[in-house]
Design a protein around this motif. Structure first.
Motif, PDB file in Angstrom:
ATOM      1  N   GLY A 369       0.789  -1.221   0.000  1.00 27.42           N
ATOM      2  CA  GLY A 369       0.000   0.000   0.000  1.00 27.42           C
ATOM      3  C   GLY A 369       0.822   1.272   0.000  1.00 27.42           C
ATOM      4  N   MET A 370       2.148   1.155  -0.013  1.00 29.24           N
ATOM      5  CA  MET A 370       2.991   2.346  -0.007  1.00 29.24           C
ATOM      6  C   MET A 370       3.206   2.863  -1.434  1.00 29.24           C
ATOM      7  N   LEU A 371       3.323   4.183  -1.560  1.00 31.04           N
ATOM      8  CA  LEU A 371       3.508   4.800  -2.878  1.00 31.04           C
ATOM      9  C   LEU A 371       4.973   5.028  -3.203  1.00 31.04           C
ATOM     10  N   TRP A 372       5.837   4.972  -2.182  1.00 39.36           N
ATOM     11  CA  TRP A 372       7.254   5.203  -2.434  1.00 39.36           C
ATOM     12  C   TRP A 372       8.087   4.371  -1.464  1.00 39.36           C
ATOM     13  N   LYS A 373       9.375   4.296  -1.782  1.00 36.57           N
ATOM     14  CA  LYS A 373      10.291   3.535  -0.954  1.00 36.57           C
ATOM     15  C   LYS A 373      10.527   4.243   0.377  1.00 36.57           C
ATOM     16  N   PRO A 374      10.848   3.488   1.431  1.00 34.65           N
ATOM     17  CA  PRO A 374      11.042   4.109   2.751  1.00 34.65           C
ATOM     18  C   PRO A 374      12.174   5.129   2.778  1.00 34.65           C
ATOM     19  N   PHE A 375      13.287   4.830   2.116  1.00 34.50           N
ATOM     20  CA  PHE A 375      14.451   5.701   2.163  1.00 34.50           C
ATOM     21  C   PHE A 375      14.667   6.364   0.804  1.00 34.50           C
ATOM     22  N   GLY A 376      14.598   7.698   0.779  1.00 37.69           N
ATOM     23  CA  GLY A 376      14.853   8.434  -0.453  1.00 37.69           C
ATOM     24  C   GLY A 376      16.340   8.468  -0.781  1.00 37.69           C
ATOM     25  N   LYS A 377      16.661   9.119  -1.889  1.00 35.19           N
ATOM     26  CA  LYS A 377      18.037   9.140  -2.389  1.00 35.19           C
ATOM     27  C   LYS A 377      19.004   9.782  -1.406  1.00 35.19           C
ATOM     28  N   GLU A 378      18.514  10.744  -0.621  1.00 36.18           N
ATOM     29  CA  GLU A 378      19.391  11.460   0.302  1.00 36.18           C
ATOM     30  C   GLU A 378      19.331  10.912   1.731  1.00 36.18           C
ATOM     31  N   ASP A 379      18.563   9.868   1.931  1.00 37.35           N
ATOM     32  CA  ASP A 379      18.399   9.328   3.282  1.00 37.35           C
ATOM     33  C   ASP A 379      19.719   8.708   3.754  1.00 37.35           C
ATOM     34  N   GLN A 380      20.171   9.127   4.927  1.00 32.57           N
ATOM     35  CA  GLN A 380      21.456   8.661   5.440  1.00 32.57           C
ATOM     36  C   GLN A 380      21.415   7.224   5.951  1.00 32.57           C
ATOM     37  N   ARG A 381      20.233   6.608   5.973  1.00 33.13           N
ATOM     38  CA  ARG A 381      20.129   5.208   6.379  1.00 33.13           C
ATOM     39  C   ARG A 381      20.317   4.245   5.216  1.00 33.13           C
ATOM     40  N   ARG A 382      20.356   4.765   3.997  1.00 33.97           N
ATOM     41  CA  ARG A 382      20.478   3.905   2.814  1.00 33.97           C
ATOM     42  C   ARG A 382      21.691   2.974   2.860  1.00 33.97           C
TER      43      ARG A 382
END
Length: 507
Positions: A369-382
């Motif tokens: 049901g999510m529209l996008w991934k949890p971690f975006g491109k700039e997310d420091q958890r990637r």
């Protein structure tokens, strides 16, 4: 509670990094507000030689010294704290007497004693409380905090639907509270009304009434102050910094703590949770204290296996921690809040249940049901995600439903083998995989549909993953035969969405 900043004596704990009883002993001292000097046998030069002066035979940690008074092991410390008279005499010893020559002596101990003295002198000169003491006072829960927690567990605080179009979220009705508190605490109704008045003034921000007054009324509904921005679930007392920052070592301590917790709160097949049994569980208290130290973890230096084991253990315990603190969810919206809005702080970052599951363990994939991934491109958890995700986590995660896989603790060293074994056991169960050889129907758990891309891009790839994961035997042979004949039909098993939380009868 004790605060030994002003004591003349010294408490010393000889410990090891990977020793669960060392951790428990330090947690117990901290719960009692007894400051101690931690001497790690793994790190401090000369520590073992000094300890061997007081110990005959093999050294098994921890060893605790109240000045020269020597206590061996966590259980020994625990038993003494339960003996009120003996424990008071030990406290009196360190309160009134400096550490004598017959007590352990190391350069580290002398250095820490000097630091404590300088800190005390500085606080006295400034005329202010120490930061640690001030933070502790802020942390101590009030009687009413505990009362609110009890109300949640009694299902008094919930979403109250009062009409077709109106729902009072996170609220309770005055009369329900009065009846409950009279029954459980054996008090008079007048006393219950006074308690209700004090409760709403302290904890409840909105009164749903026509006149908007703040007087407690049994016929009105009261809404809890929003806790969405109350900070990390593992906040409270500041971390000590005494514990390892290595994720693998930390996970081993975590695993040893949560295994006895699971033994205490899970049913025989380890799929259902007696959540109220956490109330007075010592290991759970130690777990909560240990997770406050997780803010110091160096996730960036961990291996894939260490993160896989740690975050799986963290997810399963975090879900139970949330349920224990916030109550059993009554609606889909409450469940969603638990998964998306309540979080631990680990290292330098926040981790909700969904960011652990979809972000870390599934390799940063969109959840159901999510529209996008949890971690975006700039997310420091990637950088911390499990590359491509690990499909086996679906057989290790507590799904919050009665159909959940058995709930276990995982080690960093053997996590892949442990998860694979669990997957094999579940795939032998008809609740996950059922084969009708006569009708050529393969009945699969719905997780293979909802999370199909975790197992393969096509139905064929999913079936091949299942075949590879299964242990040798007749069931696997039957699946291989149907699969390679190519004339099969896929059917998905129904899901029971009932929560796997068992409510013990309130006493």
């Amino acid at each position: 509670m004790l605060e030994n900043d002003d004591f003349l004596g010294t408490v010393v704990v000889f410990s090891k990094v990977d020793c669960i009883n060392s951790l428990k002993a330090k947690m117990l001292l901290r719960d009692l507000d007894i400051n101690y000097i931690d001497v790690s046998l793994d790190k401090e030069e000369g520590a073992l030689i000094e300890l061997e002066k007081f110990v005959s035979g093999k050294v098994i940690t921890p060893h605790i010294f109240f000045n020269e008074r020597h206590i061996e092991g966590y259980q020994g410390l625990l038993e003494i704290t339960k003996n009120e008279k003996e424990f008071e005499s030990i406290i009196e010893l360190i309160k009134m007497n400096k550490s004598p020559e017959s007590a352990p002596h190391l350069a580290l101990i002398d250095e820490k004693i000097l630091q404590q003295k300088n800190r005390k002198d500085e606080n006295q000169n400034n005329g202010n409380e120490s930061d640690a003491r001030r933070l502790h006072k802020e942390w101590i829960p009030t009687e009413y905090d505990k009362l609110v927690s009890m109300m949640r567990k009694a299902n008094l605080i919930k979403d109250n639907r009062v009409s077709v179009t109106k729902t009072y979220r996170n609220s309770f009705k005055g009369e329900d509270f009065v009846s409950w508190i009279v029954r459980t605490k054996k008090i008079r109704r007048g006393e219950a009304l006074e308690l209700g008045q004090e409760l709403v003034e302290k904890h409840f921000s909105e009164q749903f009434s026509k006149d908007g007054t703040v007087t407690f009324d049994p016929e009105m509904y009261y809404q809890l102050v929003d806790e969405g921005d109350s900070g990390p679930l593992n906040s409270g007392r500041p971390p000590t910094g005494d514990f390892t920052k290595n994720v693998g070592e930390f996970n081993e301590l975590l695993r040893q703590l949560i295994e006895p917790i699971y033994d205490h709160i899970l049913n025989e097949d380890r799929t259902r949770v007696h959540i109220e049994r956490l109330e007075d569980n010592t290991d759970f208290k130690h777990y909560a204290a240990l997770m406050r130290e997780a803010v110091n973890l160096e996730i960036e230096h961990s291996t894939i296996e260490e993160r896989l084991a740690f975050f799986t253990n963290c997810y399963n315990m975090q879900l139970l921690h949330i349920t224990f603190k916030c109550g059993i969810p009554q609606t889909i919206w409450q469940r969603r809040r638990y998964h998306y809005s309540v979080y631990y702080k680990i290292g330098e970052h926040r981790y909700s249940l969904q960011s652990i599951f979809n972000g870390i363990l599934r390799g940063n994939k969109k959840g159901y049901g999510m529209l996008w991934k949890p971690f975006g491109k700039e997310d420091q958890r990637r950088p911390f995600i499990i590359p491509d995700g690990e499909p086996l986590v679906h057989f290790a995660i507590n799904t919050y439903m009665v159909t959940t896989p058995p709930i276990r603790a995982y080690s960093s060293k053997n996590v892949m083998e442990e998860m694979h074994k669990q997957a094999q056991e579940l795939l032998e169960s008809d609740s996950v995989l059922r084969i009708d050889s006569k009708k050529q129907i393969i009945h699969l758990s719905r997780l293979f549909k909802v999370y199909s891309h975790d197992f393969g891009s096509t139905t064929e790839a999913v079936l091949e993953w299942i075949i590879d994961a299964m242990k040798a035997g007749q069931k696997r042979d039957n699946l291989i035969k149907i699969y390679y004949l190519g004339k099969y039909t896929i059917s998905y098993l129904s899901v029971d969405y009932t929560l796997n939380i068992i409510r013990d009868e309130l006493l």
